[in-house]
Design an enzyme around this catalytic site. Structure first.
Site, PDB file in Angstrom:
ATOM      1  N   HIS A 181      -3.673 -15.350   7.856  1.00  0.00           N
ATOM      2  CA  HIS A 181      -2.507 -14.633   8.380  1.00  0.00           C
ATOM      3  C   HIS A 181      -2.916 -13.575   9.403  1.00  0.00           C
ATOM      4  O   HIS A 181      -2.366 -12.476   9.429  1.00  0.00           O
ATOM      5  CB  HIS A 181      -1.726 -13.993   7.230  1.00  0.00           C
ATOM      6  N   PRO A 191       0.818  -1.200   0.000  1.00  0.00           N
ATOM      7  CA  PRO A 191       0.000   0.000   0.000  1.00  0.00           C
ATOM      8  C   PRO A 191       0.855   1.254   0.000  1.00  0.00           C
ATOM      9  O   PRO A 191       1.844   1.341   0.734  1.00  0.00           O
ATOM     10  CB  PRO A 191      -0.790  -0.108   1.297  1.00  0.00           C
ATOM     11  N   GLU A 192       0.462   2.190  -0.819  1.00  0.00           N
ATOM     12  CA  GLU A 192       1.115   3.502  -0.846  1.00  0.00           C
ATOM     13  C   GLU A 192       0.104   4.509  -0.283  1.00  0.00           C
ATOM     14  O   GLU A 192      -0.924   4.103   0.249  1.00  0.00           O
ATOM     15  CB  GLU A 192       1.544   3.832  -2.284  1.00  0.00           C
ATOM     16  N   ARG A 242      20.334  16.614  -4.401  1.00  0.00           N
ATOM     17  CA  ARG A 242      20.751  15.214  -4.261  1.00  0.00           C
ATOM     18  C   ARG A 242      21.585  14.763  -5.452  1.00  0.00           C
ATOM     19  O   ARG A 242      21.476  15.315  -6.547  1.00  0.00           O
ATOM     20  CB  ARG A 242      19.532  14.314  -4.156  1.00  0.00           C
ATOM     21  N   ARG A 267       3.030 -11.314   4.330  1.00  0.00           N
ATOM     22  CA  ARG A 267       4.498 -11.326   4.235  1.00  0.00           C
ATOM     23  C   ARG A 267       5.200 -10.825   5.494  1.00  0.00           C
ATOM     24  O   ARG A 267       6.429 -10.834   5.548  1.00  0.00           O
ATOM     25  CB  ARG A 267       4.938 -10.513   3.018  1.00  0.00           C
TER      26      ARG A 267
END
Length: 298
Positions: free
Chosen positions: A100, A2-3, A173, A120
């Site tokens: 899970h 998810p973003e 950068r 995961r």
DNA sequence: ATCGGTCCCTGTGTGC
DNA sequence: TGCACACAGGGACCGA
């Protein structure tokens, strides 16, 4: 997985279904989901039992639930990160356990419980103290953020995101522009999908060196990042499979609007050139070789 | 101080 | 069918 748009969709669901409720008990079924809480699962459960959730907050891909201050536990917040496959689900207590299911939060009202499900196990939760945000301009109401995520940059949907500061830091950068977009200490909330989509919209190749971007190009990139995140949020996020769903288990539908991500060999929506895929950081990058010209080798 | 590569996990799809 | 391998929305960490 998810973003920002997916995490914001989850946050809105938590705000609606969990805010104002008091946690009765926490069941830790998988220690890995609480590994970031250094004092351990029992400590986490003890801190949360009896705590009332104020609201649901988010910065980038991090979620947190500020807790009403109590003398015994001194407030703080429950922080969650979904990692690649984490889900926060609001479900009836008698709903069958997911394969899970790692954490279960039961509430004092006996109503629907909150579950953390994570295939995961890259995601997890912890309880942390809140500290004042140090970049709030005078005249604005003070803000508090969990100490553990104070180093995460604001995201571009945050009203206090500083556009010119971002442009300055980006151009200063010495790296590739896609790497920079994925650096959560420069700009948060962008992951592999929306990085590729933003770069396509801005007609930039992800391997362009940040220092070669003009100020207008950097501003345009930011505008496209913001646009694609906003569009995806409107659609409830991107769900390729059942791994991303909102708190009610429903999928988003932004996958229908993706221009390049996951679309190798299919035509670029702008020029028809087949989309290409390239290996990148143990993952993939998708781009249009016509619209996004690769930089010359340095 | 930055940057770039590696690793943590489980599950699914593909090709042999 | 079975097996091996590549790959998946993220990010912490380590060495250079």
């Amino acid at each position: 997985m998810p973003e920002l748009p997916e995490v914001e969709t989850v946050r809105a669901g938590l705000q609606r279904w969990v805010a104002g409720r008091t946690i009765a008990a926490v069941e830790v079924r998988h220690a890995r989901s609480v590994r970031r809480h250094l004092a351990g699962g029992a400590d986490l459960a003890a801190r949360l039992a009896g705590a009332t959730v104020r609201c649901a907050s988010r910065r980038g891909k991090y979620l947190w639930l500020p807790l009403v201050d109590r003398p015994a536990a001194s407030g703080g917040a429950l922080i969650a990160h979904l990692g690649m496959s984490g889900q926060l689900l609001v479900e009836a207590p008698d709903a069958p356990d997911e394969r899970h299911l790692h954490l279960r939060f039961a509430f004092a009202d006996g109503g629907r419980e909150l579950r953390f499900v994570d295939q995961r196990t890259f995601g997890g939760v912890l309880v942390d103290r809140l500290v004042p945000a140090d970049d709030v301009p005078a005249g604005r109401p003070p803000e508090r953020v969990p100490a553990q995520i104070a180093h995460i940059a604001r995201d571009p949907l945050d009203p206090l995101f500083d556009d010119e500061q971002f442009v300055l830091r980006l151009r200063r950068r010495d790296t590739e522009v896609k790497r920079a977009l994925l650096d959560q200490t420069l700009i948060s909330g962008v992951g592999n999908i929306y990085a590729d989509e933003s770069l396509w919209r801005a007609r930039l190749h992800g391997a362009r060196r940040t220092a070669t971007l003009s100020r207008p190009a950097a501003r345009e990139l930011l505008a496209q990042v913001r646009a694609v995140l906003g569009d995806a949020l409107q659609a409830g996020g991107t769900s390729f499979d059942a791994l991303y769903v909102n708190v009610n288990g429903e999928s988003g539908y932004f996958d229908r609007s993706l221009a390049v991500y996951g679309r190798e060999h299919r035509p670029c929506p702008r020029c028809g050139t087949p989309i290409r895929r390239a290996a990148f950081m143990n993952r993939s990058s998708f781009f249009c070789p016509q619209c996004q010209r690769p930089p010359r080798a340095r």
